[in-house]
Design a protein around this motif. Structure first.
Motif, PDB file in Angstrom:
ATOM      1  N   TYR A  43       0.861  -1.177   0.000  1.00 23.25           N
ATOM      2  CA  TYR A  43       0.000   0.000   0.000  1.00 23.25           C
ATOM      3  C   TYR A  43       0.898   1.227   0.000  1.00 23.25           C
ATOM      4  O   TYR A  43       1.527   1.557   1.009  1.00 23.25           O
ATOM      5  CB  TYR A  43      -0.906   0.006   1.227  1.00 23.25           C
ATOM      6  N   LYS A  44       0.968   1.924  -1.131  1.00 26.00           N
ATOM      7  CA  LYS A  44       1.894   3.043  -1.281  1.00 26.00           C
ATOM      8  C   LYS A  44       1.140   4.348  -1.457  1.00 26.00           C
ATOM      9  O   LYS A  44       0.364   4.513  -2.390  1.00 26.00           O
ATOM     10  CB  LYS A  44       2.806   2.815  -2.492  1.00 26.00           C
ATOM     11  N   GLY A  45       1.358   5.285  -0.542  1.00 27.98           N
ATOM     12  CA  GLY A  45       0.694   6.572  -0.626  1.00 27.98           C
ATOM     13  C   GLY A  45       1.298   7.464  -1.694  1.00 27.98           C
ATOM     14  O   GLY A  45       2.511   7.495  -1.892  1.00 27.98           O
ATOM     15  N   VAL A  46       0.430   8.194  -2.396  1.00 32.29           N
ATOM     16  CA  VAL A  46       0.864   9.209  -3.356  1.00 32.29           C
ATOM     17  C   VAL A  46       0.005  10.448  -3.144  1.00 32.29           C
ATOM     18  O   VAL A  46      -1.031  10.405  -2.477  1.00 32.29           O
ATOM     19  CB  VAL A  46       0.742   8.717  -4.817  1.00 32.29           C
ATOM     20  N   ALA A  47       0.435  11.571  -3.699  1.00 34.63           N
ATOM     21  CA  ALA A  47      -0.310  12.814  -3.557  1.00 34.63           C
ATOM     22  C   ALA A  47      -1.689  12.699  -4.202  1.00 34.63           C
ATOM     23  O   ALA A  47      -1.899  11.897  -5.125  1.00 34.63           O
ATOM     24  CB  ALA A  47       0.471  13.965  -4.179  1.00 34.63           C
ATOM     25  N   ARG A  48      -2.615  13.507  -3.712  1.00 34.12           N
ATOM     26  CA  ARG A  48      -4.013  13.411  -4.175  1.00 34.12           C
ATOM     27  C   ARG A  48      -4.155  13.565  -5.679  1.00 34.12           C
ATOM     28  O   ARG A  48      -5.036  12.968  -6.296  1.00 34.12           O
ATOM     29  CB  ARG A  48      -4.857  14.484  -3.480  1.00 34.12           C
ATOM     30  N   GLU A  49      -3.288  14.393  -6.292  1.00 36.21           N
ATOM     31  CA  GLU A  49      -3.443  14.648  -7.728  1.00 36.21           C
ATOM     32  C   GLU A  49      -2.895  13.523  -8.595  1.00 36.21           C
ATOM     33  O   GLU A  49      -3.087  13.532  -9.814  1.00 36.21           O
ATOM     34  CB  GLU A  49      -2.754  15.965  -8.106  1.00 36.21           C
ATOM     35  N   GLU A  50      -2.236  12.554  -7.993  1.00 33.92           N
ATOM     36  CA  GLU A  50      -1.688  11.451  -8.772  1.00 33.92           C
ATOM     37  C   GLU A  50      -2.733  10.359  -8.999  1.00 33.92           C
ATOM     38  O   GLU A  50      -3.769  10.313  -8.348  1.00 33.92           O
ATOM     39  CB  GLU A  50      -0.439  10.878  -8.085  1.00 33.92           C
ATOM     40  N   LYS A  51      -2.395   9.462  -9.907  1.00 33.61           N
ATOM     41  CA  LYS A  51      -3.341   8.435 -10.350  1.00 33.61           C
ATOM     42  C   LYS A  51      -3.369   7.242  -9.408  1.00 33.61           C
ATOM     43  O   LYS A  51      -2.330   6.758  -8.966  1.00 33.61           O
ATOM     44  CB  LYS A  51      -2.938   7.977 -11.752  1.00 33.61           C
ATOM     45  N   ALA A  52      -4.580   6.778  -9.076  1.00 33.82           N
ATOM     46  CA  ALA A  52      -4.725   5.530  -8.324  1.00 33.82           C
ATOM     47  C   ALA A  52      -4.491   4.373  -9.279  1.00 33.82           C
ATOM     48  O   ALA A  52      -5.001   4.354 -10.403  1.00 33.82           O
ATOM     49  CB  ALA A  52      -6.116   5.443  -7.708  1.00 33.82           C
ATOM     50  N   GLU A  53      -3.707   3.399  -8.827  1.00 40.87           N
ATOM     51  CA  GLU A  53      -3.345   2.302  -9.731  1.00 40.87           C
ATOM     52  C   GLU A  53      -2.876   1.105  -8.914  1.00 40.87           C
ATOM     53  O   GLU A  53      -2.268   1.266  -7.858  1.00 40.87           O
ATOM     54  CB  GLU A  53      -2.220   2.766 -10.658  1.00 40.87           C
ATOM     55  N   THR A  54      -3.184  -0.088  -9.396  1.00 39.26           N
ATOM     56  CA  THR A  54      -2.688  -1.313  -8.778  1.00 39.26           C
ATOM     57  C   THR A  54      -1.931  -2.115  -9.827  1.00 39.26           C
ATOM     58  O   THR A  54      -2.460  -2.376 -10.913  1.00 39.26           O
ATOM     59  CB  THR A  54      -3.834  -2.156  -8.197  1.00 39.26           C
TER      60      THR A  54
END
Length: 376
Positions: free
Chosen positions: A40-51
């Motif tokens: 589970y890797k956090g990224v900034a809100r403006e980045e894309k959700a992806e698995t």
């Protein structure tokens, strides 16, 4: 077992496509032992959700999340209640206690992984973060079995009250490294990246932030270039000091000798390490230094300011040096170049001594000890 790895840092740590991600390296080591791993890797809100699947038995989920600076808040709804254990890259992250409470509720063994327990900012902001950390995340280190990246990190959190701490070093993810770099034509690589085969290239890969001391690197390079005009400086990174760095390079009259590249896809980074003669790291607060480790692997001579990470990874490494002053860095660059044998031996030692398997074993030992009751 079903295992989770959590990283809520959203400051570029493990940025997809640009770094040898620590969480992915650990995940692959755990999967190699027969376990299934969800990262589970956090990224900034403006980045894309992806698995993505990043290896057999390993998935990584990039989750846009709210944050306080680099401290990401991961909603527990993303976590699998059936996990046997979670290893969390904690450091000084502020929103860790709610993750632990979720694990305790569902009988998941929670293991903190710590590189530093103090803010790297020596200002009011840093003091506030240290205070908030003492009220929350630090309490977990005092009550839970905890893993530390270095001996220095172990000593630090023990001094703050932690009692059960084991050193579990960071490793290089061999699957992400280029295995045949020694077969590459360095002269051709230099030409491809805008250098002459006779240029002596100094590489630095880092955020253009104050703690990385990129402006000081420009001063060091100016003195080296004055003594040996065939030196060139290659900096890969972006950040708040970009404009100041460009202005300084221009003021020093180094525009033709310095190249700045904002970012390079990770699959191309091996070329930069391979074509470069030296790697310089000036961060005096370096926790581990994955780029330093990669530079050693690719037979690039490293000069690093003395810090927790390089003191660990460069110990006993011929062809590389730890420096207490910037003058020592400049001096190293102007000395006779280390022998190919010394650099080769250090590269082989790096990949041998720093693998993720040791860290994976330490984590699994704590999960097996904690069973399905959670650790108290």
């Amino acid at each position: 077992m079903r295992l989770g790895i959590v990283c809520t840092m959203i400051n570029g740590f493990g940025r997809k496509g640009f770094y040898n991600s620590q969480e992915v390296g650990l995940g692959r080591a755990l999967a190699a032992r027969g376990h299934s791993v969800h990262i589970y890797k956090g990224v900034a809100r403006e980045e894309k959700a992806e698995t993505l699947t990043v290896g057999e038995g390993v998935r990584i989920q990039y989750i846009p999340m709210g944050a306080l600076g680099p401290h990401g808040y991961l909603p527990v709804s993303y976590l699998d209640e059936a996990l046997d254990g979670i290893m969390c890259f904690c450091d000084q992250q502020q929103f860790i206690p709610h993750l632990y409470n979720f694990c305790k509720k569902h009988g998941i063994v929670f293991v903190p992984y710590v590189g530093t327990a103090h803010s790297l900012h020596e200002n009011l902001r840093g003091r506030i973060m240290d205070f908030l950390f003492s009220l929350g995340t630090l309490r977990l280190y005092k009550k839970l079995p905890t893993l530390a990246k270095t001996k220095a990190a172990e000593e630090e959190i023990r001094s703050l009250g932690a009692r059960d701490v084991t050193v579990a070093p960071v490793g290089l993810d061999r699957a992400a490294l280029h295995p045949d770099f020694e077969k590459a034509d360095r002269a051709e690589l230099k030409r491809a990246w805008g250098f002459l085969p006779c240029d002596r290239v100094i590489l630095n890969v880092s955020r253009l932030d104050p703690e990385k001391r990129t402006l000081d690197l420009a001063d060091i390079f100016a003195s080296v270039h004055d003594a040996a005009p065939d030196f060139r400086l290659l900096i890969v990174g972006e950040g708040e000091l970009k404009e100041a760095l460009e202005q300084k390079i221009a003021a020093l009259g180094l525009g033709d000798a310095v190249r700045l590249i904002p970012r390079v896809p990770y699959e191309k980074m091996w070329e930069l390490y391979t074509l470069s003669d030296y790697y310089v790291n000036l961060n005096r607060g370096e926790i581990f230094g994955m780029a330093v480790m990669e530079a050693v692997y690719y037979r690039c001579s490293v000069a690093a300011s003395r810090a927790l990470g390089p003191e660990t990874t460069l110990k006993g490494m011929a062809g590389h040096t730890l420096c207490d002053t910037d003058g020592e860095v400049a001096s190293w660059l102007l000395k006779p170049y280390p022998s190919p044998e010394a650099l080769r031996e250090s590269g082989e030692k790096m990949i041998r001594d720093f693998s993720w398997d040791r860290c994976a074993g330490a984590f699994l030992a704590l999960v097996e000890k904690g069973g399905r009751t959670g650790n108290e």
